[in-house]
Every structure is written in C-alpha cells, then in structure tokens.
Design a protein around this motif. Structure first.
Motif, PDB file in Angstrom:
ATOM      1  N   ALA A 289     -13.079  21.368   1.945  1.00  0.00           N
ATOM      2  CA  ALA A 289     -13.915  21.858   0.933  1.00  0.00           C
ATOM      3  C   ALA A 289     -13.872  21.730  -0.577  1.00  0.00           C
ATOM      4  O   ALA A 289     -14.836  21.377  -1.416  1.00  0.00           O
ATOM      5  CB  ALA A 289     -13.897  23.484   1.003  1.00  0.00           C
ATOM      6  N   THR A 290     -12.667  21.374  -1.142  1.00  0.00           N
ATOM      7  CA  THR A 290     -12.631  21.096  -2.475  1.00  0.00           C
ATOM      8  C   THR A 290     -12.875  19.548  -2.631  1.00  0.00           C
ATOM      9  O   THR A 290     -13.403  19.235  -3.710  1.00  0.00           O
ATOM     10  CB  THR A 290     -10.880  21.117  -2.682  1.00  0.00           C
ATOM     11  N   SER A 291     -12.605  18.717  -1.581  1.00  0.00           N
ATOM     12  CA  SER A 291     -13.136  17.453  -1.779  1.00  0.00           C
ATOM     13  C   SER A 291     -14.722  17.276  -1.785  1.00  0.00           C
ATOM     14  O   SER A 291     -15.394  16.463  -2.718  1.00  0.00           O
ATOM     15  CB  SER A 291     -12.525  16.516  -0.391  1.00  0.00           C
ATOM     16  N   ALA A 292     -15.321  18.255  -1.093  1.00  0.00           N
ATOM     17  CA  ALA A 292     -16.776  18.242  -1.164  1.00  0.00           C
ATOM     18  C   ALA A 292     -17.279  18.529  -2.493  1.00  0.00           C
ATOM     19  O   ALA A 292     -18.323  18.176  -2.710  1.00  0.00           O
ATOM     20  CB  ALA A 292     -17.529  19.037  -0.034  1.00  0.00           C
ATOM     21  N   TRP A 308     -18.465  30.163   6.276  1.00  0.00           N
ATOM     22  CA  TRP A 308     -17.835  31.178   5.364  1.00  0.00           C
ATOM     23  C   TRP A 308     -18.985  32.102   5.335  1.00  0.00           C
ATOM     24  O   TRP A 308     -20.190  31.672   5.343  1.00  0.00           O
ATOM     25  CB  TRP A 308     -17.322  30.758   3.982  1.00  0.00           C
ATOM     26  N   THR A 309     -18.487  33.388   5.553  1.00  0.00           N
ATOM     27  CA  THR A 309     -19.729  34.426   5.368  1.00  0.00           C
ATOM     28  C   THR A 309     -19.916  34.789   3.871  1.00  0.00           C
ATOM     29  O   THR A 309     -21.259  35.392   3.842  1.00  0.00           O
ATOM     30  CB  THR A 309     -19.062  35.993   5.726  1.00  0.00           C
ATOM     31  N   SER A 310     -19.075  34.716   2.930  1.00  0.00           N
ATOM     32  CA  SER A 310     -19.450  34.916   1.681  1.00  0.00           C
ATOM     33  C   SER A 310     -19.180  33.584   0.729  1.00  0.00           C
ATOM     34  O   SER A 310     -18.187  32.778   1.101  1.00  0.00           O
ATOM     35  CB  SER A 310     -18.862  36.366   1.162  1.00  0.00           C
ATOM     36  N   LEU A 311     -19.688  33.754  -0.412  1.00  0.00           N
ATOM     37  CA  LEU A 311     -19.307  32.450  -1.494  1.00  0.00           C
ATOM     38  C   LEU A 311     -18.154  32.835  -2.101  1.00  0.00           C
ATOM     39  O   LEU A 311     -17.439  31.794  -3.055  1.00  0.00           O
ATOM     40  CB  LEU A 311     -20.449  32.291  -2.495  1.00  0.00           C
ATOM     41  N   ALA A 312     -17.392  33.768  -2.047  1.00  0.00           N
ATOM     42  CA  ALA A 312     -16.258  34.396  -3.017  1.00  0.00           C
ATOM     43  C   ALA A 312     -15.112  33.337  -2.421  1.00  0.00           C
ATOM     44  O   ALA A 312     -14.553  32.736  -3.470  1.00  0.00           O
ATOM     45  CB  ALA A 312     -15.629  35.545  -2.744  1.00  0.00           C
ATOM     46  N   MET A 313     -14.893  32.985  -1.423  1.00  0.00           N
ATOM     47  CA  MET A 313     -13.805  32.209  -1.036  1.00  0.00           C
ATOM     48  C   MET A 313     -14.082  30.694  -1.376  1.00  0.00           C
ATOM     49  O   MET A 313     -13.339  29.711  -1.990  1.00  0.00           O
ATOM     50  CB  MET A 313     -13.488  32.052   0.322  1.00  0.00           C
ATOM     51  N   VAL A 314     -15.433  30.404  -1.310  1.00  0.00           N
ATOM     52  CA  VAL A 314     -15.918  28.882  -1.388  1.00  0.00           C
ATOM     53  C   VAL A 314     -15.919  28.699  -2.804  1.00  0.00           C
ATOM     54  O   VAL A 314     -15.393  27.497  -3.192  1.00  0.00           O
ATOM     55  CB  VAL A 314     -17.382  28.972  -0.888  1.00  0.00           C
ATOM     56  N   PHE A 315     -16.221  29.532  -3.819  1.00  0.00           N
ATOM     57  CA  PHE A 315     -16.239  29.268  -5.070  1.00  0.00           C
ATOM     58  C   PHE A 315     -14.691  28.828  -5.671  1.00  0.00           C
ATOM     59  O   PHE A 315     -14.613  28.276  -6.571  1.00  0.00           O
ATOM     60  CB  PHE A 315     -16.761  30.377  -6.050  1.00  0.00           C
ATOM     61  N   ARG A 316     -13.810  29.466  -4.859  1.00  0.00           N
ATOM     62  CA  ARG A 316     -12.283  29.069  -5.266  1.00  0.00           C
ATOM     63  C   ARG A 316     -12.092  27.749  -5.035  1.00  0.00           C
ATOM     64  O   ARG A 316     -11.477  26.890  -5.933  1.00  0.00           O
ATOM     65  CB  ARG A 316     -11.329  29.927  -4.316  1.00  0.00           C
ATOM     66  N   TYR A 317     -12.599  26.952  -3.950  1.00  0.00           N
ATOM     67  CA  TYR A 317     -12.604  25.844  -3.707  1.00  0.00           C
ATOM     68  C   TYR A 317     -13.332  24.876  -4.588  1.00  0.00           C
ATOM     69  O   TYR A 317     -13.113  23.871  -5.044  1.00  0.00           O
ATOM     70  CB  TYR A 317     -13.004  25.273  -2.312  1.00  0.00           C
ATOM     71  N   TRP A 318     -14.748  25.313  -4.801  1.00  0.00           N
ATOM     72  CA  TRP A 318     -15.524  24.734  -5.375  1.00  0.00           C
ATOM     73  C   TRP A 318     -15.094  24.508  -7.000  1.00  0.00           C
ATOM     74  O   TRP A 318     -15.413  23.400  -7.573  1.00  0.00           O
ATOM     75  CB  TRP A 318     -16.973  25.307  -5.368  1.00  0.00           C
TER      76      TRP A 318
END
Length: 334
Positions: A289-292, A308-318
């Motif tokens: 996720a972080t590499s992407a 992922w069901t929400s963007l909250a965790m994704v934004f941590r990696y992003w």
C-alpha cells in the motif's frame, strides 16, 4: 452468539474475551448481559490493574478489543450498552501508559515492519539461495516465494491468501483475476475480485509464478487440480493433501494463517533485514500500500485493490508513501 458473523481470527479472540468478562462478572456478582455502564467501567479499571502472562500490564489496544467484544454481544442481543464511562477510563489509561516514567511500561503502538519492493526482492533471492545450498527443499522454496509475491501483489490479508483455492484463479491474456470469496470486511461472503497484472521482473511476476505453481500441482502424484492453492510441504517435498505427507496436524492440504507469518519471518531472517524477527505477513500488505502511494496511486485505487472498507487506514499508508515521493523538504537544500 457474540461471535456470529465474525472472521475466524476475530471469533477466537472474541470467544476468549467474552469468557474472561463473564467469569469476572460471576466472581464479582455482576450481570454480564445486560451490563450496566458502571459494570463496564469497573471492568476496565480491573483490566488496567492486572498483568499479562508476560508480567506487564495489558496494552490499551487489548482492553479496547475486550470492550468492543462486550459491546458487540449487547448489539447482537438487541440490548442497550452505554460504554461512555468505560471509554473515559480507557482513555485515561492510554494517556497514562503513553507517558509512563518507566520506559519498560511506556506503551507505543507496535506495527510490523513494512516490506517494500526492495525488501521483497531480497527475501525472494535469499529463499532461492537457501534452496541452491540445500538448506530447504526446492518445492518449499518455490511455494514460499509465491506466498511473498502473492501477498504483496494482492495487498492480501493472511486469511484471504490462506483460503485461496486453485479454482479462485482465472488466467487471462492480460494477467490474472483472483476471486476473494470472503474476507475480514466481507462477512456476508459476497466476494470480490482482484486484478493482478504481470510483473516487470521474472522473480517477482505474480502471474508467471502462479501459472508455474498451478502446473506444478497438476503434475503432482496424484494430480492436484482443485482445492487449496497454498499447501503444506514436508521435509521430503511432499505436498499437503497427498498420500504420505508427513507433518504435524491433519492432512487437509491447506496452509494455515500462522504458517504464512512463519514464511515471511524466515525469509526476512535469511535476507538479513533490519528487525527481521518482527516481520509478519501484514508487512506485505502494508508495504504494498505504501509503495503504491509512493508510485502515485490514488487512495481510492489502493482502497479498492486492498479491500479496505474505509479510507482512514489507507490514508495512513498513502501519507507515508506520498511523503517519500514528494517530501516537503525536497527542494529546501538541507
């Protein structure tokens, strides 16, 4: 009741948490269902004053999981549950542990090291070198390499990858479609599909590696053309689910969740990665996720690919990935 509709790992944890809570209620003369807000708050106070089997107080996250379990039990039973006093007690405990004067008791959120593409390649190479030196069976080396590449390419959870069957793979002229029949965030088993494209390097090309692996299973004796994709392999190179397989446990063929962690940790140690023993399978998901994000992928694209069901965790990696790609101090001239 409390574990209805939950993922297997969550089911095991919630079963344990609920048994602990009901036992405490029995010993203290309290009613577990429905529990009053005073009971919940007192239970949290009780937990903060105990120690784990390691001789340390429980982490705030562990208490949070226990409290969530009790709340879920009430919700499933159609009963009201007021966790506000308990949450206030937990919040105070978290602050106390974060600033504890004793470093040994100071709580920090622990995260498994992320595995980026460079670390992945190093692990793949180390596994190959071990097989060439006779340290591990070549078939096990091939399987372990596929576990790593597949986990990264899918941004997969352990449970999702372990549950894959051969029938869940559909090869096309453009790559590979993987059917994820059920996951942590899909308890109704609606299923989802992950699109995997060819990699740029043969050693980390998930499509080519899986084509070869499926062919390898089909050439086994007897041929394996259905059922578990990732299987146990004994020291003689025999595949789980086949006659003569000699390894602990039932000969179901399917690899288990914890073995996936062992494969990642073993490869990290072989590759001499920093903090190697702390590596887990989740590092592949987080690292991908972080590499992407570092490569410019949008948060919504990462969210969909990793389920992922929400963007909250994704934004941590992003945020972490984009900060490496476009750092605020890039042009400052430090």
């Amino acid at each position: 009741m409390v574990t209805a509709g939950l993922a297997d790992n969550t089911t095991r944890a919630y079963t344990r948490h609920w048994a602990t809570f009901t036992r405490w209620c029995e010993l203290t003369g309290r009613t577990p269902l429905p529990a009053t807000r005073e009971t919940l708050a007192e239970y949290v106070h009780h937990l903060t004053g105990t120690t784990t089997q390691y001789g340390k107080p429980p982490a705030p996250g562990s208490i949070d999981a226990m409290l969530s379990c009790v709340q879920s039990a009430h919700k499933l039973a159609g009963l009201d549950c007021d966790p506000r006093l308990a949450r206030m007690a937990l919040r105070a405990y978290r602050k106390q542990r974060t600033t504890h004067p004793d470093p040994a008791l100071r709580h920090r959120v622990r995260r498994a090291p992320e595995i980026d593409v460079n670390a992945l390649r190093a692990m793949i190479t180390a596994i190959g070198d071990a097989a060439d030196a006779g340290g591990i069976h070549p078939l096990r080396a091939e399987r372990d390499q596929i576990v790593l590449v597949l986990g990264f390419a899918m941004m997969g959870r352990r449970s999702e990858v372990a549950a894959l069957d051969i029938e869940d793979l559909t090869f096309t002229t453009r790559g590979l479609l993987i059917k994820v029949r059920q996951s942590k965030t899909d308890q109704d088993a609606v299923g989802s599909e992950v699109i995997i494209k060819h990699g740029r390097r043969p050693q980390t090309d998930p499509v080519a590696l899986l084509r070869t692996w499926v062919a390898r299973l089909a050439d086994a004796e007897p041929p394996i053309t259905s059922g578990p994709l990732l299987r146990g392999i004994d020291k003689h190179g025999r595949l789980g689910g086949t006659p003569g397989y000699a390894a602990p446990g039932a000969n179901t063929g399917r690899i288990d969740d914890e073995t996936l962690n062992d494969i990642v940790r073993d490869a990290a140690i072989r590759a001499d990665l920093d903090n190697a023993t702390a590596h887990t399978f989740h590092g592949l998901r987080a690292g991908a996720a972080t590499s992407a994000a570092e490569a410019g992928a949008a948060p919504s694209t990462i969210q969909e690919h990793g389920r992922w069901t929400s963007l909250a965790m994704v934004f941590r990696y992003w945020r972490r990935g984009s900060a490496w790609a476009n750092n605020a101090l890039d042009d400052v001239g430090l």
